[in-house]
Motif scaffolding. Structure first.
Motif, short mmCIF file in Angstrom:
data_model
loop_
_atom_site.label_atom_id
_atom_site.label_comp_id
_atom_site.label_asym_id
_atom_site.label_seq_id
_atom_site.Cartn_x
_atom_site.Cartn_y
_atom_site.Cartn_z
N LEU A 17 8.04 2.26 -4.71
CA LEU A 17 7.34 1.25 -5.50
C LEU A 17 6.55 1.87 -6.65
N ALA A 18 6.06 3.08 -6.45
CA ALA A 18 5.24 3.71 -7.49
C ALA A 18 5.26 5.21 -7.34
N ASP A 19 5.33 5.90 -8.47
CA ASP A 19 5.15 7.35 -8.52
C ASP A 19 3.78 7.61 -9.12
N LEU A 20 3.00 8.46 -8.46
CA LEU A 20 1.64 8.75 -8.90
C LEU A 20 1.53 10.19 -9.39
N SER A 21 0.98 10.37 -10.57
CA SER A 21 0.79 11.70 -11.14
C SER A 21 -0.67 11.88 -11.54
N GLY A 22 -1.12 13.11 -11.51
CA GLY A 22 -2.47 13.41 -11.95
C GLY A 22 -3.55 12.80 -11.09
N VAL A 23 -3.28 12.66 -9.78
CA VAL A 23 -4.24 12.04 -8.88
C VAL A 23 -5.36 13.04 -8.54
N GLU A 24 -6.59 12.61 -8.67
CA GLU A 24 -7.74 13.41 -8.26
C GLU A 24 -8.40 12.70 -7.08
N LEU A 25 -8.34 13.31 -5.91
CA LEU A 25 -8.86 12.69 -4.70
C LEU A 25 -10.38 12.75 -4.66
N GLY A 26 -10.99 11.59 -4.40
CA GLY A 26 -12.42 11.54 -4.21
C GLY A 26 -12.74 11.50 -2.72
N ALA A 27 -14.02 11.46 -2.40
CA ALA A 27 -14.43 11.46 -1.00
C ALA A 27 -13.99 10.20 -0.28
N SER A 28 -13.87 9.09 -1.01
CA SER A 28 -13.52 7.82 -0.36
C SER A 28 -12.31 7.15 -0.97
N GLY A 29 -11.62 7.81 -1.90
CA GLY A 29 -10.43 7.20 -2.47
C GLY A 29 -10.16 7.69 -3.88
N PHE A 30 -9.27 6.96 -4.58
CA PHE A 30 -8.95 7.31 -5.96
C PHE A 30 -8.38 6.09 -6.67
N THR A 31 -8.39 6.12 -7.98
CA THR A 31 -7.80 5.09 -8.82
C THR A 31 -6.94 5.77 -9.86
N VAL A 32 -5.69 5.33 -10.01
CA VAL A 32 -4.77 5.93 -10.97
C VAL A 32 -3.73 4.90 -11.36
N ALA A 33 -3.27 4.94 -12.60
CA ALA A 33 -2.19 4.07 -13.03
C ALA A 33 -0.86 4.72 -12.64
N PRO A 34 -0.01 4.05 -11.86
CA PRO A 34 1.29 4.61 -11.49
C PRO A 34 2.12 4.94 -12.73
N ASP A 35 3.00 5.92 -12.58
CA ASP A 35 3.85 6.32 -13.69
C ASP A 35 4.68 5.14 -14.20
N TYR A 36 4.74 4.98 -15.50
CA TYR A 36 5.58 3.99 -16.17
C TYR A 36 5.88 4.45 -17.59
N LEU A 37 4.83 4.72 -18.34
CA LEU A 37 5.00 5.09 -19.75
C LEU A 37 5.82 6.37 -19.86
N GLY A 38 6.88 6.31 -20.67
CA GLY A 38 7.74 7.46 -20.89
C GLY A 38 8.80 7.68 -19.84
N VAL A 39 8.86 6.82 -18.82
CA VAL A 39 9.86 6.96 -17.75
C VAL A 39 11.15 6.27 -18.16
N SER A 40 12.27 6.98 -18.11
CA SER A 40 13.57 6.40 -18.45
C SER A 40 14.25 5.89 -17.19
N VAL A 41 15.20 4.98 -17.36
CA VAL A 41 15.91 4.38 -16.23
C VAL A 41 17.36 4.17 -16.61
N SER A 42 18.26 4.21 -15.61
CA SER A 42 19.68 3.96 -15.83
C SER A 42 20.06 2.67 -15.12
N VAL A 43 20.91 1.87 -15.75
CA VAL A 43 21.36 0.62 -15.15
C VAL A 43 22.88 0.54 -15.27
N PRO A 44 23.53 -0.27 -14.42
CA PRO A 44 24.99 -0.38 -14.48
C PRO A 44 25.46 -0.93 -15.83
#
Length: 266
Positions: A17-44
């Motif tokens: 559902l989501a690829d996460l990059s550049g995650v910095e873990l905090g003591a109680s969690g983290f907030t990050v935007a999942p990868d999308y920008l610049g990601v290419s995809v192939s379709v039939p």
């Protein structure tokens, strides 16, 4: 979505559902935007594809993970999840994801003169690549030999190297399709028997295609050279094929050339 009147059960499918990059873990969690920008995809082929990245769309050009988009082909809404040239493209990029957790200890804690050290190696995104593993991409078949009912010529396709190290190991395939030969010779006379020269990446050879001298389309219809199903092992494979050309005995002497186009889906 393509046909609101069509209701069928879809197979249970594991997707990312989501690829996460550049995650910095905090003591109680983290907030990050999942990868999308610049990601290419192939379709039939024949479906809505991803336009070329340009100055006009670079601010929102991208895609959700490949395996998720692949599954959405079954629902008829795959182009909802990547830049597709529509008026809503700017609204498609991912929004921040928040993950909260509570750290709990297991077993006895460290003593006053001890420290607990934990290291985590996340799964890497990996990549899918394929190349024709040869400097010379010209295949010369043997001189045609008269077999009585037909003239026979053979040869070997230049090896095709496929590497798949993507997370989730989604399915992939490499296919080939030939055009007509020069001089008006139909490309239907060409067939092949695919092989896996070097095992790896879950590769399985495609089904042999018979030359169409007695009917059939031969390699003028796209045929699978090699493929792997979802969940295959990561790695590298080399694909090959024995080419089989059968011509009518009335074929005029000469040199004939065609182009075989290879296409990868992943």
């Amino acid at each position: 979505m393509n046909d609101p009147g069509k209701w069928v059960p879809l197979p249970a499918t594991t997707v990312t559902l989501a690829d996460l990059s550049g995650v910095e873990l905090g003591a109680s969690g983290f907030t990050v935007a999942p990868d999308y920008l610049g990601v290419s995809v192939s379709v039939p082929a024949g479906t809505t594809g991803q336009p070329v990245k340009s100055d006009a769309n670079k601010a929102y050009w991208g895609s959700f993970p490949q395996s998720f988009v692949d599954f959405q082909q079954l629902t008829g809404q795959s182009s909802y999840w990547f830049t597709s040239g529509g008026s809503r493209d700017a609204a498609k990029p991912t929004t921040p994801l928040t993950v909260a957790y509570t750290a709990t200890g297991t077993g006895s804690g460290p003593g006053e003169d001890e420290q607990t050290i934990t290291a985590t190696v996340p799964e890497q995104a990996g990549e899918f690549t394929w190349t024709i593993d040869a400097g010379d991409r010209a295949v010369t078949l043997t001189d045609a030999v008269n077999k009585g009912a037909y003239l026979h010529s053979t040869g070997d396709l230049k090896p095709v190297k496929v590497t798949d190290t993507r997370a989730g190991t989604p399915a992939w395939s490499v296919s080939g399709q030939a055009g007509d030969f020069t001089g008006g010779l139909p490309g239907t006379y060409l067939g092949w028997t695919p092989t896996v020269l070097t095992p790896g990446a879950g590769a399985q050879p495609g089904t042999p295609v018979a030359p169409g001298i007695d009917g059939g389309n031969g390699l003028t219809t796209s045929a699978t050279l090699g493929s792997a199903t979802t969940g295959h092992t990561k790695g590298t494979t080399t694909l090959g094929a024995t080419l089989d050309l059968r011509l009518p005995t009335t074929t005029q002497p000469g040199t004939y050339t065609t182009t075989l186009t290879l296409t990868a889906l992943s």
